[in-house]
Design an enzyme around this catalytic site. Structure first.
Site, PDB file in Angstrom:
ATOM      1  N   ASP A  24      46.272  43.449  33.654  1.00  0.00           N
ATOM      2  CA  ASP A  24      46.953  42.461  34.516  1.00  0.00           C
ATOM      3  C   ASP A  24      47.595  41.275  33.787  1.00  0.00           C
ATOM      4  O   ASP A  24      47.536  40.134  34.279  1.00  0.00           O
ATOM      5  CB  ASP A  24      45.973  41.921  35.565  1.00  0.00           C
ATOM      6  CG  ASP A  24      45.444  43.010  36.489  1.00  0.00           C
ATOM      7  OD1 ASP A  24      45.842  44.173  36.342  1.00  0.00           O
ATOM      8  OD2 ASP A  24      44.609  42.687  37.364  1.00  0.00           O
ATOM      9  N   GLU A  72      47.893  44.306  38.964  1.00  0.00           N
ATOM     10  CA  GLU A  72      47.372  44.150  40.322  1.00  0.00           C
ATOM     11  C   GLU A  72      48.568  43.860  41.222  1.00  0.00           C
ATOM     12  O   GLU A  72      49.243  42.827  41.065  1.00  0.00           O
ATOM     13  CB  GLU A  72      46.354  43.001  40.398  1.00  0.00           C
ATOM     14  CG  GLU A  72      45.794  42.827  41.814  1.00  0.00           C
ATOM     15  CD  GLU A  72      44.722  41.737  41.917  1.00  0.00           C
ATOM     16  OE1 GLU A  72      44.225  41.257  40.885  1.00  0.00           O
ATOM     17  OE2 GLU A  72      44.390  41.381  43.062  1.00  0.00           O
ATOM     18  N   LYS A 129      47.490  48.786  40.677  1.00  0.00           N
ATOM     19  CA  LYS A 129      46.187  48.872  41.355  1.00  0.00           C
ATOM     20  C   LYS A 129      46.100  47.842  42.479  1.00  0.00           C
ATOM     21  O   LYS A 129      46.439  46.679  42.290  1.00  0.00           O
ATOM     22  CB  LYS A 129      45.061  48.659  40.335  1.00  0.00           C
ATOM     23  CG  LYS A 129      45.080  47.305  39.636  1.00  0.00           C
ATOM     24  CD  LYS A 129      43.993  47.261  38.575  1.00  0.00           C
ATOM     25  CE  LYS A 129      43.840  45.913  37.917  1.00  0.00           C
ATOM     26  NZ  LYS A 129      43.484  44.802  38.788  1.00  0.00           N
ATOM     27  N   LYS A 132      40.646  44.911  42.308  1.00  0.00           N
ATOM     28  CA  LYS A 132      40.334  44.226  41.056  1.00  0.00           C
ATOM     29  C   LYS A 132      40.011  45.258  39.976  1.00  0.00           C
ATOM     30  O   LYS A 132      40.379  45.093  38.819  1.00  0.00           O
ATOM     31  CB  LYS A 132      39.158  43.255  41.253  1.00  0.00           C
ATOM     32  CG  LYS A 132      39.386  42.211  42.355  1.00  0.00           C
ATOM     33  CD  LYS A 132      40.643  41.392  42.141  1.00  0.00           C
ATOM     34  CE  LYS A 132      40.816  40.352  43.230  1.00  0.00           C
ATOM     35  NZ  LYS A 132      42.176  39.759  43.207  1.00  0.00           N
ATOM     36  N   VAL A 157      43.417  39.787  31.634  1.00  0.00           N
ATOM     37  CA  VAL A 157      42.944  38.695  32.503  1.00  0.00           C
ATOM     38  C   VAL A 157      42.628  39.221  33.900  1.00  0.00           C
ATOM     39  O   VAL A 157      43.164  40.234  34.320  1.00  0.00           O
ATOM     40  CB  VAL A 157      44.024  37.598  32.602  1.00  0.00           C
ATOM     41  CG1 VAL A 157      44.292  37.001  31.238  1.00  0.00           C
ATOM     42  CG2 VAL A 157      45.335  38.090  33.212  1.00  0.00           C
ATOM     43  N   THR A 158      41.777  38.472  34.618  1.00  0.00           N
ATOM     44  CA  THR A 158      40.930  37.426  34.107  1.00  0.00           C
ATOM     45  C   THR A 158      39.576  38.040  33.747  1.00  0.00           C
ATOM     46  O   THR A 158      39.168  39.036  34.336  1.00  0.00           O
ATOM     47  CB  THR A 158      40.712  36.280  35.130  1.00  0.00           C
ATOM     48  OG1 THR A 158      40.095  36.815  36.317  1.00  0.00           O
ATOM     49  CG2 THR A 158      42.009  35.610  35.471  1.00  0.00           C
ATOM     50  N   CYS A 162      39.168  40.888  37.150  1.00  0.00           N
ATOM     51  CA  CYS A 162      39.664  42.269  36.993  1.00  0.00           C
ATOM     52  C   CYS A 162      39.195  42.938  35.701  1.00  0.00           C
ATOM     53  O   CYS A 162      38.999  44.158  35.676  1.00  0.00           O
ATOM     54  CB  CYS A 162      41.178  42.287  37.100  1.00  0.00           C
ATOM     55  SG  CYS A 162      41.715  41.916  38.782  1.00  0.00           S
ATOM     56  N   GLN A 202      21.201  42.610  27.543  1.00  0.00           N
ATOM     57  CA  GLN A 202      20.303  43.745  27.801  1.00  0.00           C
ATOM     58  C   GLN A 202      20.744  44.991  27.034  1.00  0.00           C
ATOM     59  O   GLN A 202      20.786  46.094  27.571  1.00  0.00           O
ATOM     60  CB  GLN A 202      20.245  44.046  29.305  1.00  0.00           C
ATOM     61  CG  GLN A 202      19.832  42.841  30.156  1.00  0.00           C
ATOM     62  CD  GLN A 202      19.860  43.164  31.628  1.00  0.00           C
ATOM     63  OE1 GLN A 202      18.950  43.809  32.152  1.00  0.00           O
ATOM     64  NE2 GLN A 202      20.895  42.720  32.302  1.00  0.00           N
TER      65      GLN A 202
END
Ligand code: C5J
Length: 221
Positions: A24, A72, A129, A132, A157-158, A162, A202
């Protein structure tokens, strides 16, 4: 195999099955008068990552590896824009309204185009798209299956919207994902930092992160 000394630990990938996804980098998010600005954001923050993103794209092109771009945007009749998205909040311009760069976030309008410095090269896959995430309601999954892609490097971005959404979608589909830390940006620096931490926490629960220089060095090696 190539290796990047990434965080939280080394990222091993086969360049032959790796693609770059640039999320995007559109005028509507990066320039004044677009969707990002209509929500009250300072779009100049995002402009700062255009040069690093351009270097990453150039590196993938030089290596002969796929570069995929996402945008987007919605159909002109807004049939793929849920009212819950369009009527959300109190922006100065809503999706589909006429603005200084044409209708906001509408396919084919100047604002929906990728910024000139990062324009797709002929033959590069461009994903339009409505959501997001870049896998939702698009042909991206099939396209990557056709390429035999297993590893995805992300820019764009961002970071926490997205980019992170698409990385999570990709991670759930079995791709090993790495985010270029200096080729992604948010309107909220704290959100960018938090998203990067979430992604690699994680034991790389969503993916890895590294700098553009590290990625390019691994491609060169
Ligand atoms: C947003 C995006 N922030 N590309 N879109 O609405 O992250």
């Amino acid at each position: 195999m190539a290796v990047i000394d990434a965080k939280p630990f080394a990222y091993e990938f086969d360049p032959a099955t790796t693609a770059l996804i640039v999320i995007d980098m559109q005028r509507d998010f990066i320039e004044a008068g677009g969707f990002g600005a209509s929500l009250g954001n300072d779009v100049t923050l995002l402009q700062a990552v255009v040069p690093a993103t351009a270097r990453l794209i150039a590196g993938f092109r030089a290596a002969g590896l796929p570069v995929i771009h996402t945008r987007e945007c919605h159909r002109p009749d807004l049939s793929d824009c849920p009212p819950a998205k369009r009527t959300r909040g109190n922006p100065s311009l809503r999706i589909g309204d006429e603005g200084p760069m044409g209708r906001v976030l509408i396919a084919g309008e100047p604002g929906a185009e990728i910024v000139p410095d990062l324009a797709p090269a002929p033959g590069e896959y461009v994903v339009d798209k409505p959501g997001k995430g870049a896998f939702y309601a698009t042909g991206l999954g099939d396209h990557l299956a056709g390429l035999g892609t297993r590893s995805l490097i992300f820019a764009g971005v961002t970071t926490e919207v997205c980019v992170q959404t698409t990385m999570r979608e990709a991670n759930d589909r079995g791709f090993a994902c790495l985010l270029a830390e200096d080729a992604t940006e948010s309107y909220f620096p704290d959100f960018k930092a938090a998203a990067i931490e979430m992604i690699r926490a994680q034991g790389a629960i969503v993916g890895w992160t590294a700098t553009t220089a590290q990625i390019l060095e691994a491609l060169d090696a």
